[in-house]
Structure formats: C-alpha cells, structure tokens
Write an enzyme that holds these catalytic residues in place. Structure first.
Site, mmCIF file in Angstrom:
data_model
loop_
_atom_site.group_PDB
_atom_site.id
_atom_site.type_symbol
_atom_site.label_atom_id
_atom_site.label_comp_id
_atom_site.label_asym_id
_atom_site.label_seq_id
_atom_site.Cartn_x
_atom_site.Cartn_y
_atom_site.Cartn_z
ATOM 1 N N GLY A 29 0.772 -1.245 0.000
ATOM 2 C CA GLY A 29 0.000 0.000 0.000
ATOM 3 C C GLY A 29 0.798 1.286 0.000
ATOM 4 N N ASP A 88 -5.093 2.138 10.755
ATOM 5 C CA ASP A 88 -6.511 1.935 11.025
ATOM 6 C C ASP A 88 -6.641 1.452 12.478
ATOM 7 O OD1 ASP A 88 -9.232 1.633 10.061
ATOM 8 O OD2 ASP A 88 -8.887 -0.501 9.898
ATOM 9 N N ASP A 144 -5.625 -0.310 -1.947
ATOM 10 C CA ASP A 144 -6.421 -1.219 -2.783
ATOM 11 C C ASP A 144 -7.780 -1.556 -2.167
ATOM 12 O OD1 ASP A 144 -5.463 -2.896 -0.607
ATOM 13 O OD2 ASP A 144 -6.105 -4.598 -1.820
HETATM 14 P P1 5GP Z 1 -4.393 -1.711 10.748
HETATM 15 O O1 5GP Z 1 -3.484 -2.856 11.051
HETATM 16 O O2 5GP Z 1 -3.912 -0.391 11.283
HETATM 17 O O3 5GP Z 1 -5.813 -2.003 11.128
HETATM 18 O O4 5GP Z 1 -4.498 -1.608 9.203
HETATM 19 C C1 5GP Z 1 -3.526 -1.192 8.387
HETATM 20 C C2 5GP Z 1 -3.728 -1.726 7.003
HETATM 21 O O5 5GP Z 1 -5.113 -1.998 6.700
HETATM 22 C C3 5GP Z 1 -3.294 -0.704 6.002
HETATM 23 O O6 5GP Z 1 -1.918 -0.791 5.753
HETATM 24 C C4 5GP Z 1 -4.145 -1.070 4.804
HETATM 25 O O7 5GP Z 1 -3.537 -2.109 4.091
HETATM 26 C C5 5GP Z 1 -5.432 -1.584 5.414
HETATM 27 N N1 5GP Z 1 -6.449 -0.521 5.476
HETATM 28 C C6 5GP Z 1 -6.972 0.058 6.571
HETATM 29 N N2 5GP Z 1 -7.857 1.011 6.241
HETATM 30 C C7 5GP Z 1 -7.894 1.031 4.889
HETATM 31 C C8 5GP Z 1 -8.623 1.829 3.930
HETATM 32 O O8 5GP Z 1 -9.425 2.719 4.228
HETATM 33 N N3 5GP Z 1 -8.367 1.555 2.625
HETATM 34 C C9 5GP Z 1 -7.494 0.596 2.226
HETATM 35 N N4 5GP Z 1 -7.333 0.415 0.918
HETATM 36 N N5 5GP Z 1 -6.786 -0.151 3.092
HETATM 37 C C10 5GP Z 1 -6.993 0.073 4.411
#
Ligand code: 5GP
Length: 168
Positions: A29, A88, A144
């Site tokens: 990403g 996120d 994505d």
């Molecule tokens: P976390 O581990 O912080 O929950 O998530 C991080 C990963 O989740 C990011 O690197 C991404 O790959 C995915 N992600 C979280 N939110 C989004 C979003 O709104 N759009 C996309 N495309 N990916 C997201």
C-alpha cells in the site's frame, strides 16, 4: 496532498540530520506515498521494504498480520522510519514495531499518509501523519480494494460504509 508530503519530507530531513536513517516502506500500500516522501528528503538514507499481508475479511484487518518479505539490510544501530499508507486499528504498526525492535535499531518511528483515529484498537504512537481522516474506506494512490485501484492517481472514498457488504 503533494504539499503536505513535501512538508513531511522536509521535517524528516531536519529531524534526522546527521543520523543513519533507514526508510522502510510497508508494501504494497505505501509504494506511491513512499516514492513521493523520499524525494524531498535531503539527507542520505537507506531504502528498504517489507511486504505484509493481513488476514480476515476483504476490507478489514483482523490483527493477524504476517510479514511475507523481510528487509534486505540489517537495521541494528540505525534510525528507522516505518512508512505506512494508512493506520486503522493500529495492529499492523504495533506488530511491525515489536518485531523490528528485536533487531536493536537505535530508534523506530512511524510515518503514515493517513490515519483513522476513531478506528484504533491499540494505542500506537504515530510520529508523522499526513492527514487524519474519518472512518471511510479509501482506495487509490497505492491503496487497494481486493488488489484493485492501487494505480488511481488520487485518493478516493469507496462509496460504502462497509465495502464487504457492497462486494459480498
Ligand atoms: P491496521 O493494522 O492499522 O488495522 O491496518 C492497516 C492496514 O489496513 C493498512 O496498511 C491497509 O492495508 C489496510 N487498510 C486500513 N484502512 C484502509 C482503507 O481505508 N483503505 C485501504 N485500501 N486499506 C486500508
């Protein structure tokens, strides 16, 4: 967005002057953001990447993060910045920070283009944030949905509160 990324690059140049900086891109990403962030950095740096996957539903991470491709260089004694597309729940950053800390870098900080603070499940420190955004699913500029849309030259909100409901 371009101006903000340039600002982050300049800030990093100032903060890391005379240090041994390794800029670690988290793929896939972060690839667009990484390239645009690295160019305005005006100090010598090492470029490295790791690839992570997360399991669970199509649009949400479950916390089960796996590193599928590791760094190519030793980060021991160096100053590391992890470059993320979006934070996120915070679980990916937490997982990677813990994993890389075991390799004894001098420091680890986190730089993300986007952050969704309302979605945080774990308390992670983000040192450089491009933009804080509300709880929408965004695609484009490296991000994505089911491996699509990464090449859009802009960020867009996928038109659904829960993309999994939209796409089944
Ligand atoms: P976390 O581990 O912080 O929950 O998530 C991080 C990963 O989740 C990011 O690197 C991404 O790959 C995915 N992600 C979280 N939110 C989004 C979003 O709104 N759009 C996309 N495309 N990916 C997201």
């Amino acid at each position: 967005m371009r101006a903000r990324i340039r600002e982050l690059g300049r800030q990093i140049s100032t903060d890391y002057a005379n240090r041994e900086l390794v800029l670690v891109g988290i793929l896939k990403g972060a690839y667009c953001f990484y390239a645009d962030l690295a160019r305005p950095i005006r100090i010598p740096l090492w470029v490295d990447f790791l690839v992570v996957t997360s399991y669970g539903s199509k649009a949400k991470t479950t916390g089960k993060v796996k590193m599928v491709t590791d760094l190519t260089e030793d980060i021991g004694g160096k100053d590391v910045i992890l470059v993320e597309d979006i934070v996120d729940s915070g679980l990916t950053v937490e997982f990677l920070t813990k994993k890389l800390t075991r390799r004894k870098p001098k420091s680890i900080k986190v730089c993300t283009l986007l952050s969704k603070p309302d979605r945080r499940k774990v308390n992670v420190k983000i040192d450089y944030v491009g933009f804080e955004i509300p709880n929408h699913y965004v695609v484009g500029y490296g991000l994505d949905y089911q491996q699509q849309y990464r090449n859009l030259p802009y960020l867009a909100v996928l038109d659904a509160a829960d993309p999994d409901e939209l796409f089944g």
